[in-house]
Design a protein around this motif. Structure first.
Motif, PDB file in Angstrom:
ATOM      1  N   ALA A 139       0.845  -1.203   0.000  1.00 41.97           N
ATOM      2  CA  ALA A 139       0.000   0.000   0.000  1.00 41.97           C
ATOM      3  C   ALA A 139       0.878   1.250   0.000  1.00 41.97           C
ATOM      4  O   ALA A 139       1.790   1.387   0.819  1.00 41.97           O
ATOM      5  CB  ALA A 139      -0.914   0.002   1.214  1.00 41.97           C
ATOM      6  N   ARG A 140       0.607   2.172  -0.907  1.00 43.58           N
ATOM      7  CA  ARG A 140       1.414   3.385  -1.011  1.00 43.58           C
ATOM      8  C   ARG A 140       1.060   4.410   0.056  1.00 43.58           C
ATOM      9  O   ARG A 140       1.860   5.274   0.391  1.00 43.58           O
ATOM     10  CB  ARG A 140       1.243   4.002  -2.405  1.00 43.58           C
ATOM     11  CG  ARG A 140       1.837   3.142  -3.519  1.00 43.58           C
ATOM     12  CD  ARG A 140       1.478   3.658  -4.878  1.00 43.58           C
ATOM     13  NE  ARG A 140       0.038   3.570  -5.130  1.00 43.58           N
ATOM     14  CZ  ARG A 140      -0.542   3.899  -6.279  1.00 43.58           C
ATOM     15  NH1 ARG A 140       0.209   4.342  -7.286  1.00 43.58           N
ATOM     16  NH2 ARG A 140      -1.846   3.781  -6.444  1.00 43.58           N
ATOM     17  N   LYS A 195      -4.812   5.316   2.566  1.00 46.08           N
ATOM     18  CA  LYS A 195      -6.074   5.255   1.820  1.00 46.08           C
ATOM     19  C   LYS A 195      -6.174   3.978   0.994  1.00 46.08           C
ATOM     20  O   LYS A 195      -7.264   3.563   0.619  1.00 46.08           O
ATOM     21  CB  LYS A 195      -6.218   6.485   0.920  1.00 46.08           C
ATOM     22  CG  LYS A 195      -6.370   7.801   1.671  1.00 46.08           C
ATOM     23  CD  LYS A 195      -6.546   8.964   0.721  1.00 46.08           C
ATOM     24  CE  LYS A 195      -6.733  10.272   1.487  1.00 46.08           C
ATOM     25  NZ  LYS A 195      -5.554  10.614   2.301  1.00 46.08           N
ATOM     26  N   GLU A 196      -5.032   3.357   0.714  1.00 48.13           N
ATOM     27  CA  GLU A 196      -5.023   2.125  -0.081  1.00 48.13           C
ATOM     28  C   GLU A 196      -5.045   0.863   0.771  1.00 48.13           C
ATOM     29  O   GLU A 196      -5.090  -0.238   0.215  1.00 48.13           O
ATOM     30  CB  GLU A 196      -3.785   2.102  -0.988  1.00 48.13           C
ATOM     31  CG  GLU A 196      -3.831   3.096  -2.127  1.00 48.13           C
ATOM     32  CD  GLU A 196      -2.724   2.845  -3.138  1.00 48.13           C
ATOM     33  OE1 GLU A 196      -1.846   2.008  -2.867  1.00 48.13           O
ATOM     34  OE2 GLU A 196      -2.759   3.485  -4.205  1.00 48.13           O
ATOM     35  N   LYS A 246      -8.576  -0.702   0.072  1.00 50.05           N
ATOM     36  CA  LYS A 246      -9.195  -0.199  -1.155  1.00 50.05           C
ATOM     37  C   LYS A 246      -9.349  -1.328  -2.159  1.00 50.05           C
ATOM     38  O   LYS A 246      -8.493  -1.564  -3.003  1.00 50.05           O
ATOM     39  CB  LYS A 246      -8.332   0.927  -1.733  1.00 50.05           C
ATOM     40  CG  LYS A 246      -8.954   1.702  -2.875  1.00 50.05           C
ATOM     41  CD  LYS A 246      -8.061   2.883  -3.231  1.00 50.05           C
ATOM     42  CE  LYS A 246      -8.719   3.798  -4.257  1.00 50.05           C
ATOM     43  NZ  LYS A 246      -7.883   5.001  -4.499  1.00 50.05           N
ATOM     44  N   ARG A 292      -7.899  -6.519  -0.732  1.00 49.06           N
ATOM     45  CA  ARG A 292      -7.064  -5.690   0.138  1.00 49.06           C
ATOM     46  C   ARG A 292      -7.719  -5.507   1.501  1.00 49.06           C
ATOM     47  O   ARG A 292      -7.020  -5.528   2.528  1.00 49.06           O
ATOM     48  CB  ARG A 292      -6.834  -4.326  -0.514  1.00 49.06           C
ATOM     49  CG  ARG A 292      -5.973  -4.359  -1.770  1.00 49.06           C
ATOM     50  CD  ARG A 292      -5.890  -2.986  -2.406  1.00 49.06           C
ATOM     51  NE  ARG A 292      -4.975  -2.957  -3.542  1.00 49.06           N
ATOM     52  CZ  ARG A 292      -4.706  -1.859  -4.237  1.00 49.06           C
ATOM     53  NH1 ARG A 292      -5.312  -0.709  -3.923  1.00 49.06           N
ATOM     54  NH2 ARG A 292      -3.848  -1.894  -5.233  1.00 49.06           N
ATOM     55  N   THR A 313     -11.066   6.224  -0.569  1.00 51.77           N
ATOM     56  CA  THR A 313     -10.787   4.809  -0.316  1.00 51.77           C
ATOM     57  C   THR A 313     -11.595   3.879  -1.212  1.00 51.77           C
ATOM     58  O   THR A 313     -11.385   2.659  -1.195  1.00 51.77           O
ATOM     59  CB  THR A 313     -11.076   4.444   1.155  1.00 51.77           C
ATOM     60  OG1 THR A 313     -12.480   4.559   1.407  1.00 51.77           O
ATOM     61  CG2 THR A 313     -10.311   5.341   2.110  1.00 51.77           C
ATOM     62  N   SER A 335     -12.633   1.820  -4.419  1.00 51.85           N
ATOM     63  CA  SER A 335     -11.818   1.225  -5.478  1.00 51.85           C
ATOM     64  C   SER A 335     -12.319   1.675  -6.850  1.00 51.85           C
ATOM     65  O   SER A 335     -13.496   1.974  -7.021  1.00 51.85           O
ATOM     66  CB  SER A 335     -11.847  -0.300  -5.376  1.00 51.85           C
ATOM     67  OG  SER A 335     -13.163  -0.788  -5.569  1.00 51.85           O
TER      68      SER A 335
END
Length: 213
Positions: free
Chosen positions: A124-125, A128-129, A132, A136, A199, A201
């Motif tokens: 995850a970067r 928020k990811e 997402k 995940r 968040t 997708s």
């Protein structure tokens, strides 16, 4: 000790309704995953409805199997499945017992326990990811088939519970085609999400998988 209203588990009656009523009403609710290292709390921001015998996209469209048995009830339980040989996804069973329907939990905002979620979601970067997308989300929460059948409405502490949270205003709820669903099941606009939430997708249409020669 008085439990704040937003921390109260959703009652079974909440889930004992048609899936298309339950799905948008889950947005803004809180999912709590209890682990030995501490809780992880997620605010639900994206879901997808699957309506059993009326829905070619549902795992229960052709009837009951050992894999989908939890989908037939009681409502308020967690249905976990394994997909693509590598990912788990989680659903909340709804509707009357004996008639399979469920809501796939597609995305959420991690409110508590982000440090625990990061350890599981190293790719995850940003936060928020973390959750997402349905795989995940399950990965961030450490969900696998061992949690299939968990009662998410239990008053006592269980591995997974759904709390009242803060329901999303109806004017913030959008809907559209389900993501990555093939055939007749792909036409239903049964994906629901919170407008402008980072968040949520991205939508992806189904792409047929190529067979190796």
């Amino acid at each position: 000790m008085i439990t704040p209203p937003d921390r109260t588990p959703l009652p079974r009656e909440f889930f004992d309704r048609p899936v298309l009523d339950v799905a948008p009403d889950l947005l803004g609710r809180t999912l709590v995953r209890t682990t030995p290292d501490g809780p992880i709390t997620v605010r639900l921001t994206e879901v997808e409805a699957y309506d059993g015998p009326n829905d070619p996209g549902s795992h229960a469209y052709r009837g009951r199997t050992p894999r989908n048995g939890v989908m037939f009830g009681p409502p308020g339980h967690v249905y976990v499945y394994f997909t693509y040989g590598m990912w788990f996804c989680m659903n909340l069973v709804c509707g009357p017992e004996g008639r399979a329907s469920a809501v796939l939990l597609r995305a959420g905002e991690v409110l508590e326990g982000a440090d625990l979620a990061r350890k599981r979601r190293l790719s995850a970067r940003n936060d928020k990811e973390l959750a997402k997308g349905p795989a995940r989300l399950a990965t961030a929460l450490g969900v696998d088939r061992a949690l299939d059948g968990t009662d998410a409405c239990a008053s006592e502490e269980t591995p997974l519970r759904v709390l009242t949270g803060t329901p999303a205003p109806s004017d913030q709820v959008l809907n559209g085609p389900r993501t990555g669903v093939a055939g007749d099941g792909g036409v239903h606009p049964w994906r629901f999400w919170l407008a402008n939430d980072p968040t949520v997708s991205p939508y992806r249409a189904h792409v047929p998988r190529r067979r190796s020669s």
